[in-house]
Design a protein around this motif. Structure first.
Motif, short mmCIF file in Angstrom:
data_model
loop_
_atom_site.label_atom_id
_atom_site.label_comp_id
_atom_site.label_asym_id
_atom_site.label_seq_id
_atom_site.Cartn_x
_atom_site.Cartn_y
_atom_site.Cartn_z
N GLY A 63 83.96 75.66 44.05
CA GLY A 63 83.88 74.21 43.97
C GLY A 63 83.04 73.62 45.09
O GLY A 63 82.38 72.60 44.91
N THR A 64 83.06 74.28 46.24
CA THR A 64 82.26 73.80 47.38
C THR A 64 80.78 73.77 47.04
O THR A 64 80.05 72.87 47.45
N GLY A 65 80.32 74.76 46.27
CA GLY A 65 78.93 74.74 45.81
C GLY A 65 78.64 73.51 44.98
O GLY A 65 77.58 72.89 45.11
N GLY A 66 79.59 73.14 44.12
CA GLY A 66 79.42 71.93 43.33
C GLY A 66 79.38 70.68 44.19
O GLY A 66 78.63 69.74 43.91
N ALA A 185 81.02 63.75 39.57
CA ALA A 185 82.30 64.37 39.92
C ALA A 185 82.17 65.88 39.80
O ALA A 185 81.37 66.40 39.01
N VAL A 186 82.97 66.58 40.57
CA VAL A 186 82.93 68.04 40.58
C VAL A 186 84.34 68.60 40.47
O VAL A 186 85.31 68.00 40.97
N THR A 187 84.47 69.71 39.77
CA THR A 187 85.73 70.43 39.75
C THR A 187 85.45 71.92 39.75
O THR A 187 84.30 72.35 39.69
N GLY A 188 86.51 72.71 39.87
CA GLY A 188 86.36 74.16 39.95
C GLY A 188 87.21 74.86 38.91
O GLY A 188 88.15 74.29 38.36
N SER A 189 86.90 76.12 38.66
CA SER A 189 87.53 76.85 37.56
C SER A 189 88.95 77.32 37.86
O SER A 189 89.75 77.50 36.94
N GLN A 190 89.29 77.49 39.14
CA GLN A 190 90.51 78.23 39.49
C GLN A 190 91.74 77.35 39.68
O GLN A 190 92.74 77.81 40.22
N LYS A 191 91.68 76.12 39.21
CA LYS A 191 92.82 75.20 39.38
C LYS A 191 93.40 74.87 38.00
O LYS A 191 93.97 75.71 37.34
N GLY A 192 93.24 73.61 37.56
CA GLY A 192 93.79 73.20 36.29
C GLY A 192 93.14 73.84 35.08
O GLY A 192 93.71 73.84 33.99
#
Length: 379
Positions: A63-66, A185-192
């Motif tokens: 997510g930090t990359g995003g 907006a950004v999100t990551g795969s490893q959460k919801g």
């Protein structure tokens, strides 16, 4: 025998059907087969972001990359940004801006508290040459939820963008890209999203493209203009994480099948049950009124080496909850309840907390927290 259970703020547990999708035979990414899969995932991601007009870009990164992509693409040399800094990940926005030489004005927020939208408004009034407001939906280090809808109302109508870190919040906490007027907006795969780590999803509204077109900050891999051109051909600018994207197709299918409003409601119920169980044990919540659906942060009672208890629990039973980070290390612990989580998972999580407390010498009535959870979930 150990059985793995994750109650951390990420990564989260993964549904078996998502695991199986990721284990599918490898295919080549420059084929019509992959293009069809990728186009379907890209389109369905809009549903989770709650956007019709926005475009969602998928990076093989954390997510930090995003987050870095958001900074590098919306700003230019000499620009000023306002950053809501209320925890480790709010501060990360400021650190990324600093890396790119952006003039950064920070709104400092006490750990465990949500930012007051009126303070955001006052800061914008004072810093009228700012170009972007960077803020966070769910501050994972503290469990705080910032009122993005209210912040968006403050930003709307001014000549600046609103960028939101929704890495742990999107897909768990109510989030409406279009209705609230969020620009990026950004999100990551490893959460919801109930996926392994490795994907960042960046959603860009049409309102952000003027700034993106003008941006002169250096970027190569994080270039949204390149990603947009590739997306128009149903592919990625560079080699994608093929297996993760195939798994994403299944995870989003699960989310759509349940319905995003029901997903939010389920997480809200589980969060409420978790907090009631914690309070029944005589413990004090950390975020309290600012807490949301993502995780529950709890003050560690004096005299209990909770971090040692977390390690012992993980090593002996396979059940993992999280301690605090940075200045909150040894002061709080965090119970994640997002993604592939149901009612009985919460019973297990509170039982694990009881076990740590009991073995750490804290006087606790075993079963009291679990009983309270059951009352909430059955009622």
């Amino acid at each position: 025998m150990k059985k793995t259970y994750l109650f951390t703020p990420g990564p989260t547990q993964i549904p078996p059907e998502v695991v199986l999708a990721e284990a599918s035979p490898m295919i080549h990414h420059r084929t019509s087969e992959f293009s069809d899969i990728f186009a379907n995932v890209s389109e369905n991601l809009k549903y989770v972001f709650q956007t019709k007009d926005g475009e969602v870009f998928t990076f093989a990164s954390s997510g930090t990359g995003g987050m870095e992509a958001c900074v590098a693409n919306t700003l230019s040399r000499g620009d000023k940004a306002i950053v809501v800094s209320g925890g480790k990940f709010g501060e990360r926005w400021a650190q990324i801006c600093g890396t790119y030489g952006v003039n950064t004005v920070k709104i400092e927020v006490e750990n465990g508290k949500a930012v007051d939208p009126a303070v955001v408004n006052d800061t914008i009034e004072k810093e009228q040459d700012a170009k972007v407001v960077f803020t966070t939906l769910s501050e994972t280090s503290t469990g705080v939820i910032h009122n993005i809808e209210a912040i968006a109302k403050v930003v709307k109508g001014r000549n600046l963008l609103l960028a939101v870190d929704g890495i742990s919040g999107i897909g768990v906490q109510p989030f409406k890209m279009d209705d609230w007027g969020i620009d990026i907006a950004v999100t990551g795969s490893q959460k919801g999203f109930m996926l392994p780590p490795g994907l960042a999803f960046v959603c860009v509204a049409q309102s952000a493209w003027d700034s993106i077109e003008k941006s002169d900050l250096p970027k190569y891999y994080w270039n949204l203009k390149k990603m947009r051109k590739a997306l128009s051909s149903k592919t990625t600018a560079y080699t994608p994480a093929i297996s993760l994207i195939m798994a994403a197709g299944k995870s989003i299918e699960i989310i759509r099948s349940e319905g995003i409003e029901k997903v939010w409601a389920r997480h809200a119920k589980l969060a409420h049950a978790t907090r009631e169980g914690i309070k029944a044990l005589g413990l004090e919540l950390f975020a309290n009124d600012a807490a949301g659906n993502v995780l529950t942060s709890v003050k560690i009672p004096k005299g209990v080496n909770f971090d040692a208890g977390i390690k012992k629990l993980r090593d002996e039973t396979g059940v993992t909850i999280a301690g605090g980070q940075d200045e909150l290390k040894g002061k709080i612990f965090r119970v994640g309840h997002m993604g592939y989580v149901n009612e009985f998972d919460i019973v297990l999580a509170i039982s694990a907390v009881e076990k740590i407390l009991h073995e750490g010498g804290y006087k606790v009535e075993l079963g009291k927290g679990v009983s309270r959870v059951q009352e909430i979930l059955v009622g």
